[in-house]
Design a protein around this motif. Sequence first.
Motif, short mmCIF file in Angstrom:
data_model
loop_
_atom_site.label_atom_id
_atom_site.label_comp_id
_atom_site.label_asym_id
_atom_site.label_seq_id
_atom_site.Cartn_x
_atom_site.Cartn_y
_atom_site.Cartn_z
N TRP A 1 -4.61 -6.14 -0.71
CA TRP A 1 -4.94 -5.14 -1.72
C TRP A 1 -4.59 -3.76 -1.17
N ALA A 2 -3.89 -2.97 -1.98
CA ALA A 2 -3.53 -1.61 -1.54
C ALA A 2 -4.03 -0.61 -2.57
N ALA A 3 -4.80 0.36 -2.10
CA ALA A 3 -5.34 1.37 -3.01
C ALA A 3 -4.26 2.35 -3.44
N ASP A 4 -3.32 2.60 -2.55
CA ASP A 4 -2.28 3.58 -2.89
C ASP A 4 -0.96 3.23 -2.20
N ALA A 5 0.02 4.10 -2.41
CA ALA A 5 1.36 3.85 -1.89
C ALA A 5 1.35 3.73 -0.36
N ASN B 1 2.63 0.55 1.81
CA ASN B 1 3.70 0.61 2.81
C ASN B 1 3.20 0.12 4.17
N ALA B 2 1.97 0.51 4.50
CA ALA B 2 1.41 0.11 5.80
C ALA B 2 1.23 -1.41 5.87
N HIS C 1 7.95 4.69 -2.44
CA HIS C 1 8.94 5.18 -1.48
C HIS C 1 8.96 4.34 -0.21
N LEU C 2 8.97 3.02 -0.43
CA LEU C 2 8.94 2.08 0.70
C LEU C 2 10.20 2.19 1.57
N ASN C 3 11.35 2.30 0.91
CA ASN C 3 12.59 2.36 1.70
C ASN C 3 12.59 3.50 2.71
N GLU C 4 12.24 4.71 2.22
CA GLU C 4 12.23 5.87 3.13
C GLU C 4 11.22 5.65 4.26
N TYR C 5 10.07 5.12 3.87
CA TYR C 5 9.01 4.90 4.85
C TYR C 5 9.48 3.94 5.94
N LEU C 6 10.06 2.81 5.53
CA LEU C 6 10.50 1.81 6.51
C LEU C 6 11.64 2.35 7.36
#
Lengths: 247, 462
Positions: B84-88, B92-93, B119-124
């Motif tokens: 479960w993810a509360a936010d972006a 990503n984490a 913005h997963l790509n930039e993050y990774l």
Amino acid sequence: MTIGLFIPCYVDQFYPKAAIATLELLEKQGLQVVYPFNQTCCGQPMANSGFAHLTQGCNNLFMQNFKDVDYIVSPSGSCVLHIKDHLHAENAADEPVAHHIRKRIYELTEFLTDILKIENLKARFPYKVGMHQSCHGQRGLKISQMSELVAEPFSKPEKLLRMVEDLELIELSRKDECCGFGGTFCVTEEAISAKMGKDRVKDHLEHGAEFITGADMSCLMHLEGILRRQKSKVQVKHIAEILNSYA
Amino acid sequence: MPKTIAEHPALADKFNQDEERVNWHDQTLWWVRAKRDKAAHTLPEWEELRNLASQIKHNVLANLSEYLIQFEENALKNGIQVHWAADAQEHNAIVKSILQKQGVSQLVKSKSMLTEECHLNEYLQQEGIEVIDTDLGERIVQLAEEPPSHIVLPCIHKKKEEIGELFHLHLGTPAGNADPDFLTAAARLHLREKFLTRKIAITGVNFAIAETGEFVVCTNEGNADMGAHLAEVHIACMGIEKLIPLRRHLGVFLRLLTRSATGQPITTYSSHFKKPRPGQEMHIVLVDNGRSRQLGRKDFRNSLKCIRCGACMNTCPVYRRSGGHSYHNAIAGPIGSILAPNLNMKDYADLPFASTLCGSCTNVCPVKIDIHDQLYKWRQVLVQEGYAPAAKKAAMQGMAFTFSHPAFYRMAGKTGKWFMKTTPFVINNNLNPWFKQRDMPEPPKESFHDWYKKNRQQNGHA
């Protein structure tokens, strides 16, 4: 039956001919038409810009002007839609008046077809005419069927135009595409508004229109501005002017 | 590519400097809209289907927490690991933590607007992890270092010649070759190598079924299947609104989705993922990222019914002439313009105004979201929250005063400067935006009011 004539601000100031034609057309049907003198604007420019909270003055004035008539008729689908959807009273006690107005306000062509149910007109206009279906009249007031929906086609303004002698209604490639006027959109998003207008004009020109008509003067004003800039001979005429003419 | 916040009118103005390109963009998308019409009109029950889909989604939104719990329970039973993810950031984490556990720094990803939103790509990339997008359109914009400009047709803004050039630079195809078949074959070879060598695949989710704990991924290229079937770890990322209650509801949505999106009767691949194959790990990340906040906004909750078909973009006359990038948000067009201010009112205060409120979006929406009414409502909220430019605010106050005082209104009109007095923001500008490409209306010698006074006063309420 008393009809209150609602002439929106920009029609009053810039297109009195459309207003006169509307008045005469209604009078020809034997109706008693009154024009309340203190009318200004429906409030839509503010509301559509996000300032609906500034429209109470317009609402109050509108209610004062039109509280006593049986029907309100206007040559502008967009302004009619605004009143229908958004007119409200300041106090709960006046809400029945607002309700009466919201229920009894009609755009001219829908009033002629739905309330008066007219089947013929004494009008002649021997030209090729393109009909611009304004979005608020079409999708808001449903004065004609929309190309997106799976349903039988109909068009109240076209039905009336077909009663006009020698008028040739042209087909368009995109029959209900928005012209891009959009109220204050025409200045806040100038680039797109102008481009949409140019494209709408092009569709009419490519199909040989000599006149562009519609049930909403604001869209026509926008299209007229583009036609004039292009030095085109094609003119815009409000549908009331065509239905009221005998050329 | 770093997120740039610029106002829609400025970006659209830039896009409109190349009119030929605007024409091409407009016509390409109109062609898709026309295909949609054709497909819809082959089904006499189309409007009924839209109603049904809208009602099913209404039920989902009204009982979202229960369906989510049901989905989680069933997914866990199936052997899927649920996050479960509360936010972006959390989303990503979570993805990163799965990758780290596997000790993997390369992956393939099929189309997922949710990962774009996060913005997963930039993050990774910043974490030193290489992501290869496997949807052809997505891969093209990835090579161009641009975000997608459309949720279904990510590189619809690019001409084939530009794609040929990109492939020449990045994939070594011959310069000047812009043949779509040739370029597609080149992309296929390039992607096949990635599919075969990457151990982790990320996919999006089109529908998640509470009843069974399974999810469905729709693609036309089969790239999600290639990634997920070959990978040792499959991570599916979904927004919490993607749920539908029962498997038998799926037919309603599958019939609507691609007809609305591209005019096809159904997507080429509608793949069900229910449990990991032996030896495989399957994860699902359920992401809120503002959705429960939007659910709480009564006027805007319907926007969560969206199934991401893109029909509202194709039909939107503004989108067609401004390009997806002018919306500076992962989801462009009319639907993006009602989703974005929920994420950040300040950054996206311009978007609900990027519309003429023509209403075509509402009519094509397969789940009957009242898109143009929500745009109108957002405008009111944004102004009330103080995001209106000062000049506009002053102009509106001037207009409100003028229109509330008939004598003043008439006087202003009579001086022939009505336009300037009531809408000064139109004129008080070095470049009058009305006049730039249009002529001003010619003022008549008298107003209707004056004409009436002269000719019909006997009937009027003087």
